[in-house]
Structure formats: structure tokens, C-alpha cells
Design a protein around this motif. Structure first.
Motif, short mmCIF file in Angstrom:
data_model
loop_
_atom_site.label_atom_id
_atom_site.label_comp_id
_atom_site.label_asym_id
_atom_site.label_seq_id
_atom_site.Cartn_x
_atom_site.Cartn_y
_atom_site.Cartn_z
N LEU A 240 0.81 -1.22 0.00
CA LEU A 240 0.00 0.00 0.00
C LEU A 240 0.85 1.28 0.00
N PRO A 241 1.90 1.37 0.81
CA PRO A 241 2.74 2.57 0.71
C PRO A 241 3.39 2.72 -0.67
N VAL A 242 3.78 1.61 -1.29
CA VAL A 242 4.38 1.68 -2.63
C VAL A 242 3.32 2.14 -3.64
N ILE A 243 2.14 1.56 -3.57
CA ILE A 243 1.06 1.98 -4.47
C ILE A 243 0.78 3.47 -4.32
N ALA A 244 0.64 3.93 -3.08
CA ALA A 244 0.36 5.36 -2.83
C ALA A 244 1.47 6.24 -3.39
N HIS A 245 2.72 5.86 -3.15
CA HIS A 245 3.84 6.68 -3.61
C HIS A 245 3.90 6.74 -5.13
N VAL A 246 3.75 5.59 -5.77
CA VAL A 246 3.84 5.55 -7.24
C VAL A 246 2.65 6.29 -7.86
N LEU A 247 1.45 6.08 -7.34
CA LEU A 247 0.29 6.79 -7.91
C LEU A 247 0.39 8.29 -7.67
N ASP A 248 0.94 8.71 -6.54
CA ASP A 248 1.17 10.15 -6.34
C ASP A 248 2.20 10.68 -7.34
N SER A 249 3.20 9.87 -7.64
CA SER A 249 4.21 10.26 -8.64
C SER A 249 3.58 10.40 -10.02
N VAL A 250 2.75 9.44 -10.41
CA VAL A 250 2.09 9.48 -11.71
C VAL A 250 1.10 10.66 -11.76
N THR A 251 0.47 10.96 -10.63
CA THR A 251 -0.41 12.14 -10.57
C THR A 251 0.38 13.40 -10.89
N GLU A 252 1.56 13.55 -10.30
CA GLU A 252 2.41 14.72 -10.60
C GLU A 252 2.78 14.77 -12.08
N LEU A 253 3.13 13.61 -12.63
CA LEU A 253 3.48 13.56 -14.05
C LEU A 253 2.29 13.95 -14.92
N ARG A 254 1.11 13.44 -14.60
CA ARG A 254 -0.08 13.77 -15.39
C ARG A 254 -0.36 15.27 -15.32
N ARG A 255 -0.21 15.85 -14.16
CA ARG A 255 -0.48 17.29 -14.03
C ARG A 255 0.54 18.13 -14.80
N SER A 256 1.73 17.59 -15.03
CA SER A 256 2.72 18.33 -15.82
C SER A 256 2.54 18.10 -17.32
N LEU A 257 1.73 17.10 -17.70
CA LEU A 257 1.43 16.80 -19.11
C LEU A 257 -0.09 16.67 -19.29
N PRO A 258 -0.83 17.75 -19.03
CA PRO A 258 -2.30 17.64 -19.00
C PRO A 258 -2.95 17.38 -20.35
N ASP A 259 -2.26 17.64 -21.45
CA ASP A 259 -2.90 17.44 -22.75
C ASP A 259 -2.68 16.04 -23.31
N ALA A 260 -2.04 15.18 -22.54
CA ALA A 260 -1.83 13.79 -22.98
C ALA A 260 -3.03 12.93 -22.56
N GLU A 261 -3.20 11.82 -23.27
CA GLU A 261 -4.19 10.81 -22.89
C GLU A 261 -3.49 9.82 -21.98
N TRP A 262 -4.04 9.63 -20.80
CA TRP A 262 -3.40 8.79 -19.79
C TRP A 262 -4.16 7.49 -19.57
N ARG A 263 -3.40 6.44 -19.32
CA ARG A 263 -3.98 5.16 -18.86
C ARG A 263 -3.09 4.65 -17.74
N VAL A 264 -3.72 4.43 -16.60
CA VAL A 264 -3.02 3.89 -15.44
C VAL A 264 -3.81 2.69 -14.98
N HIS A 265 -3.13 1.57 -14.80
CA HIS A 265 -3.84 0.36 -14.39
C HIS A 265 -2.93 -0.56 -13.59
#
Length: 126
Positions: free
Chosen positions: A70-95
Motif C-alpha cells: 500500500l505505501p508503494v502503491i500510494a507513492h507511485v500513484l502520487d508520482s504518476v499524478t504529478e506527471l499527469r499534471r505536468s502533461l495535462p494534454d496527454a491521454e493517460w492510462r493507469v492500471h
């Protein structure tokens, strides 16, 4: 059998130099704050991931220890959230394998219970 998180950003135009620098800064900062040096963290593939429109792609193999997962999931998803916010015009898929991780404009990427301290405090928890 292992479980992994996968993340992909796609769009018609490649990363600009400024975007690539922003991604590199985010990855460096998130990697340095990762709680378990012996587990896999945010990992981006070279050359965007292989798809013709992929500008960023990666994966993280999750730990077998539920107290660490769970801590790894939270950390990685928070990281991907930051990346998505820096590239808002991209189409994202996270699974996570076959389960899509939902996006929330306010909270970012999250799975139910991933910040539950009772769950994270189990065997090997933080």
C-alpha cells in the motif's frame, strides 16, 4: 505471481525539452523520497514505451508484503499524478494489471483504501 502498476501517456506531439526536463525533475524527486530502497519504484521505459503516440510509459512491480504494497502503491500513484499534471494534454492510462486506476481531478490517481493506516500498518507496514 506478481502484480504491477502500469502507466502510459500518449499524444500526437513528442515531449518538448521543457516537458522532458520537468518529467526528469519529478522522477528524480519522487525516486529520492521513495520509502523502500529494496523495492521497485517509479520506472519509466526508454523511448516513451513503444507505442507510436506514447510520450511516457512505465511500470512498477509491487511488493509481495501487504504492509509494503500500500505505501508503494500510494507513492507511485502520487508520482504518476504529478506527471499527469505536468502533461495535462496527454491521454493517460493507469492500471494495476487488468484494473484501471480512476483519475480524480482533485485527488489524482488513487485506489480505495490505499491510505488506510490500519491496512498499511499490517505485517511489515510503515
Amino acid at each position: 505471481m506478481s502484480v504491477s502498476l502500469y502507466y502510459t501517456a500518449s499524444r500526437a506531439k513528442p515531449l518538448t525539452d521543457a516537458e522532458a526536463a520537468d518529467v526528469a525533475r519529478t522522477v528524480a524527486a519522487r525516486t529520492s523520497s521513495f520509502p523502500y530502497p529494496d523495492e521497485e519504484s517509479l520506472y519509466l521505459y526508454e523511448n516513451g514505451g513503444g507505442g507510436p503516440r506514447d510520450i511516457l510509459a512505465g511500470s512498477t512491480k509491487l511488493p509481495f508484503d501487504p504492509g509494503r504494497a500500500l505505501p508503494v502503491i500510494a507513492h507511485v500513484l502520487d508520482s504518476v499524478t504529478e506527471l499527469r499534471r505536468s502533461l495535462p494534454d496527454a491521454e493517460w492510462r493507469v492500471h494495476m494489471d487488468d484494473l484501471d486506476v480512476p483519475w480524480d481531478a482533485h485527488a489524482g490517481y488513487a485506489l480505495p483504501g490505499m491510505r488506510d493506516t490500519d491496512l498499511a500498518g499490517g505485517p511489515g507496514g510503515v
